[in-house]
Design an enzyme around this catalytic site. Structure first.
Site, PDB file in Angstrom:
ATOM      1  N   GLU A  61       0.228   3.602   1.927  1.00 33.53           N
ATOM      2  CA  GLU A  61       0.203   4.127   3.308  1.00 33.53           C
ATOM      3  C   GLU A  61       1.533   3.948   4.029  1.00 33.53           C
ATOM      4  OE1 GLU A  61      -3.200   3.507   5.711  1.00 33.53           O
ATOM      5  OE2 GLU A  61      -4.578   3.549   4.024  1.00 33.53           O
ATOM      6  N   THR A  84       0.814  -1.217   0.000  1.00 29.37           N
ATOM      7  CA  THR A  84       0.000   0.000   0.000  1.00 29.37           C
ATOM      8  C   THR A  84       0.849   1.269   0.000  1.00 29.37           C
ATOM      9  OG1 THR A  84      -1.534   1.262   1.392  1.00 29.37           O
ATOM     10  CG2 THR A  84      -0.089  -0.249   2.532  1.00 29.37           C
ATOM     11  N   TYR A 143      -2.047  -0.477  11.026  1.00 31.15           N
ATOM     12  CA  TYR A 143      -2.170  -1.151   9.723  1.00 31.15           C
ATOM     13  C   TYR A 143      -0.956  -0.865   8.843  1.00 31.15           C
ATOM     14  CZ  TYR A 143      -3.354  -1.602   4.784  1.00 31.15           C
ATOM     15  OH  TYR A 143      -3.302  -1.893   3.446  1.00 31.15           O
TER      16      TYR A 143
HETATM   17  P1  NAD Z   1      -9.754  -7.281   2.135  1.00 27.96           P
HETATM   18  O1  NAD Z   1      -9.750  -7.014   3.595  1.00 27.96           O
HETATM   19  O2  NAD Z   1     -10.977  -6.994   1.336  1.00 27.96           O
HETATM   20  O3  NAD Z   1      -9.405  -8.822   1.878  1.00 27.96           O
HETATM   21  C1  NAD Z   1      -8.397  -9.496   2.572  1.00 27.96           C
HETATM   22  C2  NAD Z   1      -8.560 -10.990   2.311  1.00 27.96           C
HETATM   23  O4  NAD Z   1      -7.491 -11.667   2.986  1.00 27.96           O
HETATM   24  C3  NAD Z   1      -9.873 -11.560   2.863  1.00 27.96           C
HETATM   25  O5  NAD Z   1     -10.444 -12.429   1.914  1.00 27.96           O
HETATM   26  C4  NAD Z   1      -9.430 -12.316   4.099  1.00 27.96           C
HETATM   27  O6  NAD Z   1     -10.278 -13.426   4.412  1.00 27.96           O
HETATM   28  C5  NAD Z   1      -8.035 -12.767   3.710  1.00 27.96           C
HETATM   29  N1  NAD Z   1      -7.164 -13.022   4.862  1.00 27.96           N
HETATM   30  C6  NAD Z   1      -7.005 -12.237   5.961  1.00 27.96           C
HETATM   31  N2  NAD Z   1      -6.125 -12.801   6.802  1.00 27.96           N
HETATM   32  C7  NAD Z   1      -5.705 -13.956   6.212  1.00 27.96           C
HETATM   33  C8  NAD Z   1      -4.774 -14.970   6.589  1.00 27.96           C
HETATM   34  N3  NAD Z   1      -4.122 -14.934   7.743  1.00 27.96           N
HETATM   35  N4  NAD Z   1      -4.583 -16.000   5.733  1.00 27.96           N
HETATM   36  C9  NAD Z   1      -5.267 -16.076   4.558  1.00 27.96           C
HETATM   37  N5  NAD Z   1      -6.164 -15.164   4.175  1.00 27.96           N
HETATM   38  C10 NAD Z   1      -6.374 -14.102   4.985  1.00 27.96           C
HETATM   39  O7  NAD Z   1      -8.502  -6.517   1.563  1.00 27.96           O
HETATM   40  P2  NAD Z   1      -8.292  -5.806   0.151  1.00 27.96           P
HETATM   41  O8  NAD Z   1      -8.811  -4.437   0.231  1.00 27.96           O
HETATM   42  O9  NAD Z   1      -8.759  -6.711  -0.922  1.00 27.96           O
HETATM   43  O10 NAD Z   1      -6.694  -5.714   0.121  1.00 27.96           O
HETATM   44  C11 NAD Z   1      -5.918  -6.775  -0.394  1.00 27.96           C
HETATM   45  C12 NAD Z   1      -4.458  -6.423  -0.262  1.00 27.96           C
HETATM   46  O11 NAD Z   1      -4.174  -5.231  -0.959  1.00 27.96           O
HETATM   47  C13 NAD Z   1      -4.011  -6.181   1.183  1.00 27.96           C
HETATM   48  O12 NAD Z   1      -2.725  -6.712   1.337  1.00 27.96           O
HETATM   49  C14 NAD Z   1      -3.990  -4.662   1.303  1.00 27.96           C
HETATM   50  O13 NAD Z   1      -3.044  -4.257   2.258  1.00 27.96           O
HETATM   51  C15 NAD Z   1      -3.575  -4.273  -0.092  1.00 27.96           C
HETATM   52  N6  NAD Z   1      -4.035  -2.959  -0.565  1.00 27.96           N
HETATM   53  C16 NAD Z   1      -5.360  -2.617  -0.474  1.00 27.96           C
HETATM   54  C17 NAD Z   1      -5.782  -1.393  -0.988  1.00 27.96           C
HETATM   55  C18 NAD Z   1      -7.242  -0.972  -0.943  1.00 27.96           C
HETATM   56  O14 NAD Z   1      -7.546   0.170  -1.287  1.00 27.96           O
HETATM   57  N7  NAD Z   1      -8.168  -1.841  -0.544  1.00 27.96           N
HETATM   58  C19 NAD Z   1      -4.844  -0.521  -1.556  1.00 27.96           C
HETATM   59  C20 NAD Z   1      -3.504  -0.898  -1.602  1.00 27.96           C
HETATM   60  C21 NAD Z   1      -3.108  -2.128  -1.115  1.00 27.96           C
HETATM   61  O1  DAU Z   2      -4.164   3.981   0.495  1.00 31.48           O
HETATM   62  C1  DAU Z   2      -4.384   2.601   0.356  1.00 31.48           C
HETATM   63  C2  DAU Z   2      -5.246   2.121   1.494  1.00 31.48           C
HETATM   64  O2  DAU Z   2      -6.573   2.549   1.213  1.00 31.48           O
HETATM   65  C3  DAU Z   2      -5.209   0.606   1.682  1.00 31.48           C
HETATM   66  O3  DAU Z   2      -3.909   0.214   2.047  1.00 31.48           O
HETATM   67  C4  DAU Z   2      -6.199   0.181   2.775  1.00 31.48           C
HETATM   68  O4  DAU Z   2      -6.229  -1.240   2.867  1.00 31.48           O
HETATM   69  C5  DAU Z   2      -7.579   0.690   2.392  1.00 31.48           C
HETATM   70  O5  DAU Z   2      -8.493   0.374   3.414  1.00 31.48           O
HETATM   71  C6  DAU Z   2      -7.549   2.197   2.170  1.00 31.48           C
HETATM   72  O6  DAU Z   2      -7.270   2.889   3.429  1.00 31.48           O
HETATM   73  P1  DAU Z   2      -8.018   4.230   3.830  1.00 31.48           P
HETATM   74  O7  DAU Z   2      -7.938   4.373   5.295  1.00 31.48           O
HETATM   75  O8  DAU Z   2      -7.553   5.365   3.002  1.00 31.48           O
HETATM   76  O9  DAU Z   2      -9.514   3.837   3.339  1.00 31.48           O
HETATM   77  P2  DAU Z   2     -10.938   4.127   4.015  1.00 31.48           P
HETATM   78  O10 DAU Z   2     -11.960   3.790   2.988  1.00 31.48           O
HETATM   79  O11 DAU Z   2     -11.051   3.496   5.353  1.00 31.48           O
HETATM   80  O12 DAU Z   2     -10.920   5.696   4.206  1.00 31.48           O
HETATM   81  C7  DAU Z   2     -10.763   6.565   3.089  1.00 31.48           C
HETATM   82  C8  DAU Z   2     -10.773   7.965   3.624  1.00 31.48           C
HETATM   83  O13 DAU Z   2     -12.102   8.260   4.082  1.00 31.48           O
HETATM   84  C9  DAU Z   2      -9.868   8.185   4.820  1.00 31.48           C
HETATM   85  O14 DAU Z   2      -9.310   9.486   4.769  1.00 31.48           O
HETATM   86  C10 DAU Z   2     -10.805   8.057   6.016  1.00 31.48           C
HETATM   87  C11 DAU Z   2     -12.115   8.604   5.472  1.00 31.48           C
HETATM   88  N1  DAU Z   2     -13.327   8.003   6.056  1.00 31.48           N
HETATM   89  C12 DAU Z   2     -13.440   6.644   6.110  1.00 31.48           C
HETATM   90  C13 DAU Z   2     -14.537   6.048   6.656  1.00 31.48           C
HETATM   91  C14 DAU Z   2     -14.667   4.547   6.749  1.00 31.48           C
HETATM   92  C15 DAU Z   2     -14.368   8.825   6.494  1.00 31.48           C
HETATM   93  O15 DAU Z   2     -14.271  10.065   6.409  1.00 31.48           O
HETATM   94  N2  DAU Z   2     -15.463   8.229   7.024  1.00 31.48           N
HETATM   95  C16 DAU Z   2     -15.606   6.888   7.148  1.00 31.48           C
HETATM   96  O16 DAU Z   2     -16.643   6.413   7.697  1.00 31.48           O
END
Ligand code: NAD
Ligand code: DAU
Length: 353
Positions: free
Chosen positions: A135, A133, A159
């Site tokens: 982050e 990420t 995280y």
């Molecule tokens: P998510 O929380 O939707 O999914 C995570 C998945 O991992 C789930 O299916 C969960 O059951 C599985 N999991 C959790 N712990 C586990 C374990 N110990 N063993 C096997 N499976 C396990 O997450 P996401 O948003 O799809 O993110 C996927 C990856 O991408 C993560 O590594 C996250 O850090 C990274 N990422 C996410 C974002 C975003 O915006 N969502 C952005 C950049 C990077």
């Molecule tokens: O930047 C990549 C990351 O993006 C990933 O690594 C994380 O897994 C993913 O969850 C996401 O993190 P954020 O914290 O940026 O996502 P989130 O959707 O939780 O929040 C987006 C922005 O919105 C953040 O500034 C917090 C704000 N927010 C979030 C929630 C849930 C609100 O203002 N209100 C809310 O209720």
């Protein structure tokens, strides 16, 4: 040939698996622990497809992973498995340390043992791609340049600290043991199958349910948004052509303040499914207590990935967000299923209702 995908029942992982099975002739072994965020329903269109093998297992279970590696002999591993929600990491960091750090370590170690025994040509071709990420780079000021791969790691939440630690372990397994790794650092994804604890799907759900759209603090925090299918295409490209040991930043060049994102969602909903009383969904916007340690701004410089690998996002924010809202409107059953039960406890804990 076979690849392993970990966390393939989550948001990005399931989009990746669906795309992979559609676009290649390789088998995917999908290893997922099925935490609250993992949802086999995301993959129901693959039922009966022999090229998708689902295994419920923990990446931290070295014996299970070792046995799967021996059984399926993959040519690559794409590691999505993680605890991914910043707010949950503030309430309970232990699960983040367990999966994101210890789990990644155990996975790497099992993979190293497997990789060591491969024949030379397979050893050379093997890849471990770690999905991380933006982050990990910390928070930017308004005038700062977007994050480049050379930026210092300055994670601010449990995280992001746990993801940073996992990135360092991946780097160390390359540097010390020669494991052929790739790391990607991506910005905020959005799109189908996004669990409604994150800003965009939460606000779509709450809007339609007539509930408040909670904006933390002043809503001026900035994120870079990328449509999930563009993230998947970038990962495929890095896996195919990335240089071993390198990291690649992935982003959409779409910096937006949270409040603006929510106003865009409301405008699309006003158009596609207007409220019965004629008011805008924006009337449901509610400012709530800020996230502790809330990072002010993330922005990604994806120039290296674009220049060296020729990848570019296909969607603009406007096209991606419209597709996303339509998907949620068309998949209300999916939202209903994932928001029953334990989800309600989360809302109570996080938003006090
Ligand atoms: P998510 O929380 O939707 O999914 C995570 C998945 O991992 C789930 O299916 C969960 O059951 C599985 N999991 C959790 N712990 C586990 C374990 N110990 N063993 C096997 N499976 C396990 O997450 P996401 O948003 O799809 O993110 C996927 C990856 O991408 C993560 O590594 C996250 O850090 C990274 N990422 C996410 C974002 C975003 O915006 N969502 C952005 C950049 C990077
Ligand atoms: O930047 C990549 C990351 O993006 C990933 O690594 C994380 O897994 C993913 O969850 C996401 O993190 P954020 O914290 O940026 O996502 P989130 O959707 O939780 O929040 C987006 C922005 O919105 C953040 O500034 C917090 C704000 N927010 C979030 C929630 C849930 C609100 O203002 N209100 C809310 O209720």
């Amino acid at each position: 040939m076979t690849i392993f995908v970990t966390g393939g029942a989550g948001f990005i992982g399931s989009n990746f698996v669906l795309d992979w099975v559609g676009a290649s002739d390789e088998t995917v072994v999908n290893i997922d622990k099925l935490t609250y965020a993992g949802n086999p329903e995301n993959l129901k269109s693959l039922a009966g497809n022999a090229r998708h093998v689902f295994v419920r297992a923990d990446i931290g279970d070295a014996d299970a992973i070792g046995a799967l590696l021996t059984e399926h002999a993959p040519r690559a591993i794409v590691n999505f498995a993680a605890e991914s929600h910043v707010d949950r990491s503030i309430h309970g960091p232990a699960a983040f340390i367990e999966t994101n750090i210890v789990g990644t370590f155990r996975l790497l170690d099992a993979v190293r043992a497997y990789w060591n025994e491969l024949a030379e040509d397979r050893k050379r071709e093997f890849r471990f791609l770690h999905v991380s990420t933006d982050e990990v780079y910390g928070s930017l000021e308004k005038e700062d340049s977007p994050f480049a791969e050379t930026n210092r790691y300055e994670p601010n939440s449990p995280y992001s600290a746990s993801k940073a630690a996992s990135d360092h372990l991946v780097r160390a397994y390359h540097h010390t043991y020669g494991l052929p790794v790739l790391t990607t650092n991506c910005s905020n994804n959005y799109g189908p199958y996004h669990f409604p604890e994150k800003l965009i799907p939460l606000c779509i759900r709450n809007a339609l349910a007539g509930q408040p759209l909670p904006i933390y603090g002043d809503g001026q925090q900035v994120r870079d948004w990328l449509y999930v299918k563009d993230h998947c295409s970038a990962i495929r490209r890095v896996l195919e052509a990335g240089k071993v040991g390198e990291t690649y930043n992935i982003g959409g060049w779409n910096e937006k303040a949270n409040l603006d994102v929510v106003h865009v969602l409301c405008a699309i909903l006003d158009d596609l499914q207007p409220r019965a009383d004629g008011l805008s969904y924006a009337s449901q916007i509610t400012f709530v207590k800020d996230r502790p340690g809330h990072d002010r701004r993330y922005a990604i410089d994806a120039g290296k990935t674009e220049r060296e690998l020729g990848w570019k996002p296909a969607e603009t924010f406007e096209t991606g967000i419209t597709k996303t809202v339509r998907w949620y409107l068309d998949n209300q059953d999916w939202v209903e299923n994932v928001t029953s039960g334990a989800y309600q406890n989360w809302l109570g804990q996080q938003y006090g209702r």
